[in-house]
Design a protein around this motif. Structure first.
Motif, PDB file in Angstrom:
ATOM      1  N   CYS A 108       0.832  -1.212   0.000  1.00  0.00           N
ATOM      2  CA  CYS A 108       0.000   0.000   0.000  1.00  0.00           C
ATOM      3  C   CYS A 108       0.861   1.254   0.000  1.00  0.00           C
ATOM      4  CB  CYS A 108      -0.942  -0.004   1.200  1.00  0.00           C
ATOM      5  SG  CYS A 108      -2.184  -1.311   1.166  1.00  0.00           S
ATOM      6  N   ALA A 109       1.984   1.210   0.723  1.00  0.00           N
ATOM      7  CA  ALA A 109       2.879   2.366   0.754  1.00  0.00           C
ATOM      8  C   ALA A 109       3.459   2.624  -0.632  1.00  0.00           C
ATOM      9  CB  ALA A 109       3.999   2.147   1.768  1.00  0.00           C
ATOM     10  N   THR A 119       3.739   6.156  -5.153  1.00  0.00           N
ATOM     11  CA  THR A 119       3.798   6.252  -6.609  1.00  0.00           C
ATOM     12  C   THR A 119       2.650   7.099  -7.141  1.00  0.00           C
ATOM     13  OG1 THR A 119       4.840   4.086  -6.746  1.00  0.00           O
ATOM     14  CG2 THR A 119       3.841   4.931  -8.750  1.00  0.00           C
ATOM     15  N   GLY A 120       1.453   6.951  -6.551  1.00  0.00           N
ATOM     16  CA  GLY A 120       0.337   7.788  -6.965  1.00  0.00           C
ATOM     17  C   GLY A 120       0.604   9.260  -6.734  1.00  0.00           C
ATOM     18  N   LEU A 138       3.798  10.705  -6.477  1.00  0.00           N
ATOM     19  CA  LEU A 138       4.940  11.158  -7.270  1.00  0.00           C
ATOM     20  C   LEU A 138       4.725  10.961  -8.763  1.00  0.00           C
ATOM     21  CD1 LEU A 138       7.960   9.821  -5.190  1.00  0.00           C
ATOM     22  CD2 LEU A 138       7.008  12.121  -5.223  1.00  0.00           C
ATOM     23  N   GLN A 139       3.744  10.112  -9.136  1.00  0.00           N
ATOM     24  CA  GLN A 139       3.490   9.770 -10.526  1.00  0.00           C
ATOM     25  C   GLN A 139       4.716   9.152 -11.178  1.00  0.00           C
ATOM     26  OE1 GLN A 139       1.181  12.445 -12.876  1.00  0.00           O
ATOM     27  NE2 GLN A 139       0.262  13.453 -11.129  1.00  0.00           N
ATOM     28  N   SER A 140       5.471   8.388 -10.406  1.00  0.00           N
ATOM     29  CA  SER A 140       6.657   7.732 -10.949  1.00  0.00           C
ATOM     30  C   SER A 140       7.001   6.522 -10.095  1.00  0.00           C
ATOM     31  CB  SER A 140       7.845   8.698 -10.981  1.00  0.00           C
ATOM     32  OG  SER A 140       9.023   8.014 -11.334  1.00  0.00           O
ATOM     33  N   SER A 141       6.904   5.327 -10.681  1.00  0.00           N
ATOM     34  CA  SER A 141       7.308   4.123  -9.954  1.00  0.00           C
ATOM     35  C   SER A 141       8.821   4.058  -9.817  1.00  0.00           C
ATOM     36  CB  SER A 141       6.793   2.878 -10.679  1.00  0.00           C
ATOM     37  OG  SER A 141       7.299   2.807 -11.996  1.00  0.00           O
ATOM     38  N   VAL A 182       1.603  -1.158  -9.549  1.00  0.00           N
ATOM     39  CA  VAL A 182       0.156  -0.926  -9.635  1.00  0.00           C
ATOM     40  C   VAL A 182      -0.143   0.572  -9.583  1.00  0.00           C
ATOM     41  CG1 VAL A 182      -2.072  -1.339  -8.523  1.00  0.00           C
ATOM     42  CG2 VAL A 182      -0.369  -3.174  -8.624  1.00  0.00           C
ATOM     43  N   GLY A 183       0.570   1.308  -8.734  1.00  0.00           N
ATOM     44  CA  GLY A 183       0.353   2.748  -8.626  1.00  0.00           C
ATOM     45  C   GLY A 183       0.597   3.476  -9.932  1.00  0.00           C
TER      46      GLY A 183
END
Length: 541
Positions: free
Chosen positions: A50-51, A56-57, A59-62, A92-93
């Motif tokens: 979840c973290a 990632t959601g 920062l928009q970057s995995s 997933v994010g």
């Protein structure tokens, strides 16, 4: 055809740059908070998943999330199992970002740009400026998405593009390789997946090619952190990216063999083809996470076997002589500390000797090297300070007590000198390089003369620390007058050149005077080494 490809390339570039601005803006504004959030979520693999998804959601970057997780693992703050869970959540994010951009949000772009510009201009040096940067990046991403959609609309009417795409229809491996390469170049799968969605929405490419492209983008997204981790020698930095590549990349490579059936399944579903592609991208990563979240324990064990810890290489700047076994014998322990101080002095001497030549040569690489060396000075300062503190817990004779004081005085002043070279002189060197500034020939000669005098005094201070000779201490304090005269004469001559209107002196005036000031400050710390010895002799007299 060329015009379409140029517009597509421009749209992908703008999308990638916008993504970079969002990531850098949010990291500057909330980087510490996000790291703390992740650190507090490492209790089990589900919290870690979840973290990874949440960060990632934001920062928009995995890739950015993976770098944070890798740094935690390298410092021993994260177990391999939780690290792999973070990477699964990050995968997933990143797909949720694509889902958000698959909606018609083009109307938000102007608002994001206007709000971002206002925050950026208003909040110089503050968190508002960083949020403004992120808002501008989001606006650019939405604008780029609109550009891509508009560019792809006439794609069906471009015979050459259709010919190329049709030729690739039966080559899933080649399609995947192209998407993988584009993702690696963009350092993000988001712009590539959005581009593939545009191809699908406009029917410019068959669904089999689209599926292969999505699989290739996922492989490329796993390759980026792997190559970043492979640059170093730290095995702990390699395991998480390698595990992510093994799970995500391995599954996608396997699915390349059945792109045809997957394409037929997607073509049979109702709805816009672009949204179906986004759903496939999300479903793929969710499935990988669900399947492997319970198996990451064995995967982590496998990675530890495949990538064992490398043998520790000796660090030439690490403490060498601080022997803990002699702490009970103060005289021996202080002798060990003295040897370590000389080791630290050699590093500071190297920094000091190279500082002005590096500045005059505009050598960026050497500037960075001197900055890194100050980290070694700080480590040695801390180690020696703690060691001498342990020594002074014992009852010391007057001679040992005076030696301990001399050691601490020397170490503290060495650390200050290293800081001035790093945080002042090297920052001035970077300013000189960035501004393409030049000192006058006379000014250069004066700086070199002052610098050499400071270096000579430093050598004398090292001799004084070892010998304790009062005559050397007095000579060192005499140097202070010489350096002061050189600094004053150099400043006066610089002002004369300013009055003469010398262009090189005018452009570099502030820089020149700052260097003179910092060299004088360094010499003050050099001379401070003599005071404990002179005070001791005065008391003895």
């Amino acid at each position: 055809m060329i015009s379409i490809l140029l517009h597509l390339a421009g749209g992908v570039a703008l999308l990638t740059w916008g993504l970079h601005m969002v990531e850098s803006g949010l990291m500057r504004a909330f980087g510490a908070t996000l790291r703390q959030f992740m650190a507090n979520s490492l209790g089990n693999r589900f919290n870690a998943f979840c973290a990874g998804l949440t960060v990632t959601g934001a920062l928009q970057s995995s890739t950015a999330t993976g770098m944070i997780a890798t740094s935690f693992a390298a410092r021993g703050l994260m177990k391999p199992v939780t690290g792999l869970a973070v990477m699964l959540g990050a995968n997933v994010g990143s797909t949720l970002i694509v889902q958000a951009f698959s909606l018609d949000l083009s109307w938000i772009s102007p608002a994001c740009l206007v709000i971002g510009m206002a925050l950026f201009e208003k909040g110089k040096g503050s968190q508002s400026r960083d949020l403004g940067r992120a808002s501008i990046g989001l606006g650019l991403m939405l604008l780029a998405l609109t550009m891509l959609v508009e560019t792809m609309r006439p794609a069906e009417a471009a015979p050459a593009l259709r010919t190329v795409l049709d030729a690739l229809a039966g080559e899933p491996v080649l399609n995947a390789a192209i998407a993988c390469l584009l993702t690696w170049a963009a350092h993000s799968s988001t712009p590539v997946v959005l581009f593939v969605m545009s191809l699908a929405s406009s029917h410019a490419a068959p669904m089999a090619s689209v599926v292969a492209l999505i699989l290739g983008a996922n492989i490329g997204s796993a390759l980026n952190p792997y190559f970043a981790g492979a640059k170093g020698d730290d095995s702990s930095r390699k395991r998480l990216p390698a595990g992510n590549l093994l799970l995500r990349g391995g599954v996608c490579l396997g699915l390349l063999a059945i792109t045809g059936p997957i394409a037929r399944l997607l073509d049979g579903l109702p709805g816009d083809r672009g949204h179906l592609v986004a759903d496939f991208h999300t479903g793929l990563n969710v499935t990988i996470a669900v399947v492997f979240i319970g198996l990451i324990g064995p995967v982590a064990t496998l990675l530890e076997r495949l990538i064992p810890d490398a043998p520790q290489a000796s660090d030439p700047d690490a403490p060498r002589y601080l022997d803990p076994s002699v702490l009970g014998t103060p005289s021996e322990a202080l002798a060990c500390a003295t040897r370590e101080v000389m080791h630290m002095g050699d590093i500071v001497e190297d920094m000091l000797k190279r500082s002005i030549p590096v500045m005059l040569a505009d050598d960026r690489g050497s500037v960075a090297d001197l900055t890194r060396r100050d980290d070694a000075v700080d480590r040695l300062h801390e180690a020696i300070k703690l060691y001498v503190t342990d020594v002074t817990r014992e009852h010391l004779s007057d001679v040992d007590d005076q030696r301990a004081t001399a050691i601490m005085t020397f170490v503290i002043n060495l650390e200050h000198i290293g800081d001035i070279v790093d945080k002042n002189l090297m920052e001035l060197a970077q300013k000189k390089i960035k501004g393409k500034l030049r000192f006058s020939a006379e000014g250069t000669t004066e700086l070199l003369a002052l610098h050499q005098s400071v270096v000579d005094s430093f050598h004398r201070a090292q001799t004084l620390f070892v010998s304790g000779n009062p005559q050397t201490a007095e000579r060192l304090l005499e140097d202070k007058l010489v350096v002061r005269q050189l600094e004053r004469r150099a400043a006066d001559q610089h002002l004369v050149r300013l009055r003469e209107g010398r262009a090189d002196s005018l452009s570099s005036s502030s820089l020149h005077l700052d260097v003179l000031r910092d060299l004088k400050r360094i010499h003050s710390h050099v001379c401070a080494i003599a005071y404990p010895l002179l005070q001791r002799d005065a008391l003895c007299a």
